[in-house]
Enzyme design. Structure first.
Site, PDB file in Angstrom:
ATOM      1  N   TYR A  23       1.067  -0.998  -0.135  1.00  0.00           N
ATOM      2  CA  TYR A  23      -0.508   0.241  -0.566  1.00  0.00           C
ATOM      3  C   TYR A  23       0.487   1.085   0.338  1.00  0.00           C
ATOM      4  CZ  TYR A  23      -3.406   3.473   1.967  1.00  0.00           C
ATOM      5  OH  TYR A  23      -3.610   4.878   2.159  1.00  0.00           O
ATOM      6  N   GLU A  32      -2.882   7.460  -4.334  1.00  0.00           N
ATOM      7  CA  GLU A  32      -3.356   5.979  -3.365  1.00  0.00           C
ATOM      8  C   GLU A  32      -3.127   5.383  -4.412  1.00  0.00           C
ATOM      9  OE1 GLU A  32      -5.514   5.244   0.736  1.00  0.00           O
ATOM     10  OE2 GLU A  32      -7.260   4.631  -1.677  1.00  0.00           O
TER      11      GLU A  32
END
Length: 384
Positions: A101, A189
């Protein structure tokens, strides 16, 4: 402005972040053609501006062109958390060996940027942060210094990424930082950032929120959704295109005011007096011109739910005579107006504004001196 996944990946690719090859399709036939062009197994991904697509069935494997067409037919039109999938991304299937992530966001509380990296990609990051905070590396980013190769490597070290993946992930992090800064984003993101079995690191998903206040510096118009032409969304889109702060509500009294605080107070008073509920929130802002007032009245009167309109203006920067001129202008261009308009003007040039409306003598306009009485009058008229 939130971007769709395929749009975020366009920006990623522009700034050197690896992404899988893919094409956007709006029909099952286009999905078949896109899959054929890939010459590899594909995945069909609903393009909606929300999470949870996989759990909702909006991400589906397609081994070949015919299955891509069939799966696109299932996904197109799907409702995912109130968002309708009108397009799909037909993307080359990538099997991750590991999932990470990575994100940058504006930390408003700290007045800086925040970088976040984790070895636990593919999961809701909120769950990771709440249950295993040690698995999420957080690092404030000095806006003046930014994220160079050395800072990116420190991030990968702090996150505990595998040694042999850190250089590639660091390169991705510097690319994502370029997206953040050069595109004036509020959020960038990737979840998951995948490492494949052959050692490549690639962005399998992408989420980007652009800062609308910086739109004048960019050519991002192609990323904007076409405005809806009807319903609440259509009214809000039309108002936004004219620079008006408008929110559709479920009542019958249209409300126009200058300043968010005054409009909110007006909504409360309308709700309290009974007889009708507010149909909208519309703030014309400070210093509104006659043209702005005319546009606001046109938007509110085009709502089929509105049965009366309350214009509540306290003149400060906004001059009441300009508001009155806007009302008269709007009434002159709209033709026959079938709903009464209750006007309360106070403050800067209020007497001049009342004189403008007196001179116009429009049968659907009535002036009321106080906010409470104006709200009561508008609610009563809406109930008739």
């Amino acid at each position: 402005m939130d971007l769709y996944e395929y749009q975020a990946k366009e920006l990623f690719a522009r700034h050197g972040v690896p992404v899988p090859p893919g094409r956007v399709a709006s029909t099952p036939e286009e999905a078949r053609q896109a899959a054929r062009a890939l010459k590899a197994p594909a995945v069909i991904k609903a393009q909606v501006k929300t999470g949870g697509r996989g759990k909702a069935g909006g991400i589906r494997p397609a081994p070949g062109p015919s299955s891509a067409e069939a799966e696109a037919r299932r996904v197109l039109g799907m409702d995912i958390k109130g968002h309708t999938a009108r397009t799909v991304l037909v993307e080359k299937a990538t099997v991750p060996f590991e999932e990470y992530y990575a994100a940058y966001l504006v930390d408003r509380a700290a007045g800086t940027f925040l970088a976040m990296v984790s070895t636990e990609g593919g999961m809701d990051i909120e769950e990771v942060a709440a249950t295993r905070p040690q698995s999420l590396a957080r690092m404030p980013v000095d806006p003046a210094a930014g994220v160079d190769a050395e800072t990116a490597r420190r991030l990968t070290d702090q996150a505990g990424l595998p040694e042999d993946a850190r250089e590639q992930v660091a390169a991705v992090l510097t690319g994502l930082w370029r997206v953040m800064v050069e595109e004036d984003a509020l959020l960038v993101e990737v979840n998951p950032l995948a490492r494949t079995s052959d050692g490549r690191v690639i962005a399998l998903d992408g989420k980007v929120t652009l800062d609308d206040n910086a739109a004048f510096r960019h050519d991002h118009a192609a990323f904007a959704d076409p405005p809806p032409d009807r319903g609440a969304a259509g009214l809000e889109a039309r108002a936004r295109a004219r620079g008006l702060n408008y929110v559709k509500l479920d009542g019958s009294v249209g409300v126009i005011g200058n300043g968010a605080g005054l409009v909110m107070s007006t909504l409360d008073v309308v709700a309290e007096v009974g007889g009708g509920r507010p149909a909208n929130f519309l703030d014309i802002g400070g210093g509104a011109s006659a043209q702005v007032m005319a546009a606001a009245l046109e938007i509110v009167l085009s709502d089929p739910d509105v049965r009366s309109v309350l214009v509540n203006v306290f003149g400060g920067i906004t001059a009441c005579d300009a508001v009155a001129e806007g009302i008269v202008t709007a009434l002159g261009t709209l033709g026959e107006v079938g709903h009464p308009i209750v006007v309360r003007l106070d403050g800067n040039n209020a007497e001049a504004g009342r004189a403008v409306l007196d001179a116009a003598r429009h049968p659907m306009v009535r002036m009321v001196p106080t906010m409470d009485d104006a709200a009561r009058a508008a609610a009563d008229l809406a109930a008739r």
